[in-house]
Design an enzyme around this catalytic site. Structure first.
Site, short mmCIF file in Angstrom:
data_model
loop_
_atom_site.label_atom_id
_atom_site.label_comp_id
_atom_site.label_asym_id
_atom_site.label_seq_id
_atom_site.Cartn_x
_atom_site.Cartn_y
_atom_site.Cartn_z
N GLY A 1 -55.80 -79.96 3.85
CA GLY A 1 -56.38 -81.04 3.08
C GLY A 1 -55.84 -82.37 3.55
O GLY A 1 -54.84 -82.45 4.26
N GLY A 2 -56.51 -83.43 3.12
CA GLY A 2 -56.06 -84.78 3.44
C GLY A 2 -55.01 -85.26 2.46
O GLY A 2 -54.57 -84.52 1.56
N HIS B 1 -42.58 -84.14 -6.65
CA HIS B 1 -42.80 -82.74 -6.27
C HIS B 1 -41.77 -81.83 -6.93
O HIS B 1 -42.12 -80.75 -7.45
CB HIS B 1 -42.70 -82.60 -4.75
CG HIS B 1 -44.01 -82.81 -4.04
ND1 HIS B 1 -44.79 -81.76 -3.63
CD2 HIS B 1 -44.66 -83.94 -3.69
CE1 HIS B 1 -45.88 -82.23 -3.04
NE2 HIS B 1 -45.83 -83.55 -3.06
#
Length: 333
Positions: free
Chosen positions: A170-171, A212
């Site tokens: 994914g980007g 994260h």
């Protein structure tokens, strides 16, 4: 014990009256709904929450759990409740809200790996029944219609139907990392392999790393390394690798390959592909899709783009499942 699950939704049911979200508007009949608020009756006479129970039954966990005359154990964790700390030795069936924090199921499976899991609190936090089914297959859980009768001996569904090797592309800000975490959320043991720098001296990057860490389940282990070959070959738990782009950038740095000889980079990629092919544990890896953007203006940028594109292609060939994540939506490839 015989467990009648009369309602499987949150407190407002599904669809919620007057709500015009995409989930509620699409919930107009089976199998998507409608669903009534969560309600449980055991053996035709013991309602949830379990308080004054008949002789032969034992309530525990503040009324969330029940042990029956046959010794079977039932735990109910509807929306807004947390699993109790005092779990019995035997736990056969868990009715649990999985839409917000599926990692709670992984934590329960550390001590009760064979308990069957049925999702409840099913409401407009999930956009569609098909997305619910996809997630539950990943987590080894079930969703059932209102009015279903279960028994505490119901078999648990098998885990890791997504396959042992998964590559997610994914980007930037596509949702690929969140999807990777989602796929392993209900595993009892996971090692998160972080390949990027910790952010020392770079406040913006440090904030990304912190976000994260805060999103990941607290009971997961974290390893910060660029030695992915060792991480893969020595793994004793499922791995989440995030990500291959930062790993490759670190390899370029280590070998001075931005402007110099890139043969060492190719060798490291060969070693990684070989280790991926023989991985002894399930592994989900995140990588950047770099072939859809503007052509890099520098030779080193183009070399990195080409190297990562080739690595993605080779790992995809050795993976049971590959997906592209775009705007939080998963496109299986």
């Amino acid at each position: 014990m015989e467990v009648l699950l009369s309602g499987t939704a949150g407190a407002a049911g599904r669809p919620e009256p007057g709500c015009r979200c995409v989930s509620c508007l699409s919930c107009d009949g089976p199998p998507a709904g409608p669903r009534r608020p969560f309600e449980v009756l055991v053996d035709g006479r013991v309602p949830f929450p379990f308080a004054d129970v008949p002789p032969g039954y034992r309530a525990w966990g503040g009324g969330l759990g029940l042990t029956g005359p046959d010794g079977g154990g039932l735990l109910c964790v509807p929306p807004g409740r947390e699993p109790p700390a005092d779990l019995p030795d035997r736990l056969d069936l868990v009715l649990i809200d999985l839409l917000d924090r599926p990692e709670r199921l992984g934590l329960l499976r550390r001590t009760h790996p064979d308990a069957a899991a049925v999702a409840v609190g099913l409401d407009h936090r999930i956009r569609s029944e098909s997305e619910l089914d996809r997630r539950l297959r990943l987590w080894g859980a079930l969703a059932v219609p209102d009015g279903t009768v279960l028994r505490t001996t119901v078999p648990r569904t098998s885990m890791r139907k997504a396959g042992p090797r998964v590559l997610l592309l994914g980007g930037s800000r596509s949702g690929k990392s969140a999807e990777a975490e989602l796929r392993l959320a209900a595993e009892p043991y996971v090692t998160y392999v972080a390949t990027g720098p910790g952010g020392a001296g770079d406040g913006e990057w440090a904030a990304r790393v912190r976000a994260h860490r805060e999103r990941r389940p607290a009971h997961w282990d974290t390893v910060e390394t660029t030695d992915l070959v060792a991480a893969l070959t020595e793994a004793t738990t499922p791995l989440l690798v995030d990500g291959l782009g930062t790993w490759l950038a670190a390899v370029f740095d280590e070998h001075g390959a931005w402007e110099g000889d890139r043969a060492p980079v190719r060798r490291r990629c060969d070693e990684l592909v070989a280790a991926w092919r023989q991985a002894p544990q399930a592994v989900v890896a995140v990588s950047d899709e770099v072939g859809m953007g503007v052509v890099p203006a520098t030779a080193s940028g183009r070399a990195f783009r080409d190297a990562l594109g080739r690595l993605n292609e080779r790992l995809a060939a050795e993976s049971e499942h590959v997906a592209l994540v775009v705007a939080g939506r998963v496109l299986e490839l």
